[in-house]
Design a protein around this motif. Structure first.
Motif, PDB file in Angstrom:
ATOM      1  N   TYR A   1      -1.194   2.487   8.128  1.00  0.00           N
ATOM      2  CA  TYR A   1      -0.604   1.300   8.763  1.00  0.00           C
ATOM      3  C   TYR A   1      -1.654   0.197   8.893  1.00  0.00           C
ATOM      4  O   TYR A   1      -1.365  -0.981   8.624  1.00  0.00           O
ATOM      5  CB  TYR A   1      -0.040   1.652  10.140  1.00  0.00           C
TER       6      TYR A   1
ATOM      7  N   ALA B   1      -4.222  -0.251   6.963  1.00  0.00           N
ATOM      8  CA  ALA B   1      -4.471  -0.796   5.628  1.00  0.00           C
ATOM      9  C   ALA B   1      -3.336  -1.716   5.194  1.00  0.00           C
ATOM     10  O   ALA B   1      -3.562  -2.753   4.553  1.00  0.00           O
ATOM     11  CB  ALA B   1      -4.633   0.345   4.624  1.00  0.00           C
ATOM     12  N   TYR B   2      -2.105  -1.362   5.560  1.00  0.00           N
ATOM     13  CA  TYR B   2      -0.953  -2.213   5.222  1.00  0.00           C
ATOM     14  C   TYR B   2      -1.046  -3.555   5.941  1.00  0.00           C
ATOM     15  O   TYR B   2      -0.848  -4.609   5.331  1.00  0.00           O
ATOM     16  CB  TYR B   2       0.332  -1.487   5.607  1.00  0.00           C
ATOM     17  N   VAL B   3      -1.380  -3.517   7.230  1.00  0.00           N
ATOM     18  CA  VAL B   3      -1.501  -4.748   8.008  1.00  0.00           C
ATOM     19  C   VAL B   3      -2.647  -5.600   7.470  1.00  0.00           C
ATOM     20  O   VAL B   3      -2.539  -6.831   7.373  1.00  0.00           O
ATOM     21  CB  VAL B   3      -1.721  -4.426   9.504  1.00  0.00           C
ATOM     22  N   GLY B   4      -3.750  -4.953   7.083  1.00  0.00           N
ATOM     23  CA  GLY B   4      -4.921  -5.687   6.624  1.00  0.00           C
ATOM     24  C   GLY B   4      -4.923  -5.996   5.135  1.00  0.00           C
ATOM     25  O   GLY B   4      -5.876  -6.593   4.630  1.00  0.00           O
ATOM     26  N   GLY B   5      -3.887  -5.567   4.422  1.00  0.00           N
ATOM     27  CA  GLY B   5      -3.828  -5.845   2.993  1.00  0.00           C
ATOM     28  C   GLY B   5      -4.838  -5.072   2.170  1.00  0.00           C
ATOM     29  O   GLY B   5      -5.271  -5.522   1.106  1.00  0.00           O
ATOM     30  N   ASP B   6      -5.198  -3.880   2.630  1.00  0.00           N
ATOM     31  CA  ASP B   6      -6.193  -3.055   1.931  1.00  0.00           C
ATOM     32  C   ASP B   6      -5.482  -2.131   0.942  1.00  0.00           C
ATOM     33  O   ASP B   6      -5.091  -1.010   1.277  1.00  0.00           O
ATOM     34  CB  ASP B   6      -7.007  -2.255   2.946  1.00  0.00           C
ATOM     35  N   ARG B   7      -5.302  -2.587  -0.297  1.00  0.00           N
ATOM     36  CA  ARG B   7      -4.599  -1.785  -1.299  1.00  0.00           C
ATOM     37  C   ARG B   7      -5.437  -0.604  -1.772  1.00  0.00           C
ATOM     38  O   ARG B   7      -4.883   0.406  -2.212  1.00  0.00           O
ATOM     39  CB  ARG B   7      -4.229  -2.668  -2.484  1.00  0.00           C
TER      40      ARG B   7
ATOM     41  N   SER C   1     -10.588  -5.525   9.267  1.00  0.00           N
ATOM     42  CA  SER C   1      -9.357  -6.215   8.921  1.00  0.00           C
ATOM     43  C   SER C   1      -8.294  -6.192   9.999  1.00  0.00           C
ATOM     44  O   SER C   1      -7.376  -6.985   9.970  1.00  0.00           O
ATOM     45  CB  SER C   1      -8.772  -5.605   7.638  1.00  0.00           C
ATOM     46  N   SER C   2      -8.401  -5.262  10.960  1.00  0.00           N
ATOM     47  CA  SER C   2      -7.373  -5.180  11.993  1.00  0.00           C
ATOM     48  C   SER C   2      -7.910  -4.434  13.190  1.00  0.00           C
ATOM     49  O   SER C   2      -9.010  -3.906  13.184  1.00  0.00           O
ATOM     50  CB  SER C   2      -6.132  -4.442  11.454  1.00  0.00           C
TER      51      SER C   2
END
Length: 334
Positions: free
Chosen positions: A67, A69-75, A3-4
């Motif tokens: 960070y 996960a936040y950037v990649g939208g991984d809740r 994701s990032s």
């Protein structure tokens, strides 16, 4: 799907293992926990400072992955981190308050909760590990579960070892026989009282503290127990007891006195002076000393240094995954 840039894979040269950089850094835990397990076996003590570098790394990696996960939208990562910190930390703290965990065991799982909130992933040349992952994927919970499984195998191994050596007796599942003069070189609990078998006998750390406090050796105590039962034989200035860790004892032999006393062995005086020793009572200390003075061989429970199954649980978790959930699923129960 990656994701990032925080999830980009890094390959270890020469062995072909690929993983996100943060997961590769987490492998530092294996040698650290291996060393801690070895030290726990040898000394039953792991200094707090041993966990600090790994805790600092864990916090940094948690922020790094958080960070990403936040950037990649991984809740899901945040759910896993919340469970790891919000469940594992209070749970092991409760175990510590109840006396089920030692201080080092508790700190170890604090570090694991920070370091492994989610399952790591390692790409080997022919497979990917861990191979089995439950749906929620809280890795610190898997490590705790595998630690319990590894610890449950300990009594089986102890019983098999005793049986193979012809050591048959009531405590053969949890203990081993030891020559009484060698007790000060062992860790664990005495499994005998003058009335027979007990599961919570004299702590051998407390025995070492007692001997140091009254400035005598185990050999001197066994050579003249009648003299040492006399509380008047206690030293005017008690020795420094320390924490009961194994080291060389030494001292002088007190003079003998009559055999019946209000405080045999000076047990109450000892425990009052040092404000307790691992939950030892005067009666428990007296019972243990009576057995030690009379018997040439006794059964002790060396226990299991909990960092040993913790290390096994960590390695098992990284190489396989959650053994207990996998077993339950195989049996159709999960």
């Amino acid at each position: 799907m990656l994701s990032s840039t925080f999830d980009s894979l890094v390959t270890v040269p020469g062995i072909g293992v690929a993983a996100p950089a943060s997961d590769l850094l987490r492998l530092v835990a294996i040698p650290v926990f291996g060393w801690a397990a070895y030290r726990d076996v040898k000394t039953r003590r792991v200094p707090t400072r041993a966990w600090l570098p790994l805790a600092a790394l864990a916090i940094a990696l948690l922020a790094w992955d958080g960070y990403g996960a936040y950037v990649g939208g991984d809740r899901l990562f945040f759910v896993q981190a919340a469970i790891s910190l919000g469940f594992i930390v209070p749970l092991v703290t409760a175990f510590w308050y109840m006396g089920s965990f030692g201080g080092a065991d508790t700190k170890a799982f604090y570090v694991l909760a920070l370091l492994f909130p989610a399952y790591p992933i390692y790409y080997l040349p022919t497979t990917t590990v861990p191979t089995f992952q439950p749906a929620i994927g809280v890795f610190s919970l898997t490590i705790l579960s595998n630690t319990v499984v590894a610890g449950a195998l300990y009594p089986v191994g102890v019983a098999a070892s005793n049986l193979a050596r012809g050591r048959v007796g009531l405590p053969m599942v949890i203990g081993k026989p030891v020559a009484t003069p060698e007790l000060t070189e062992e860790y664990g609990l005495l499994l005998e009282t003058p009335d027979g078998f007990t599961r919570r006998g004299l702590d051998l750390d407390a025995l070492r503290m007692y001997l140091r406090w009254r400035d005598c050796t185990l050999a001197e105590l066994r050579a003249d127990p009648a003299a040492h039962r006399d509380p008047d034989s206690l030293p005017a200035v008690p020795g420094e007891v320390g924490d009961g860790n194994i080291r060389t004892d030494g001292g002088t032999t007190p003079a003998p006195s009559p055999a019946d006393y209000d405080d045999p062995w000076g047990a109450e005086a000892f425990l009052d002076d040092i404000d307790g020793a691992y939950g030892t009572t005067p009666e428990g200390l007296c019972d243990g000393l009576d057995v030690i003075a009379a018997e040439d061989e006794v059964w002790i429970s060396p226990g299991i240094p909990f960092l040993v199954p913790t290390f096994a649980g960590l390695v098992l978790s990284i190489t396989y995954g959650d053994v207990l959930v996998s077993l339950l699923r195989t049996l159709g129960l999960g």
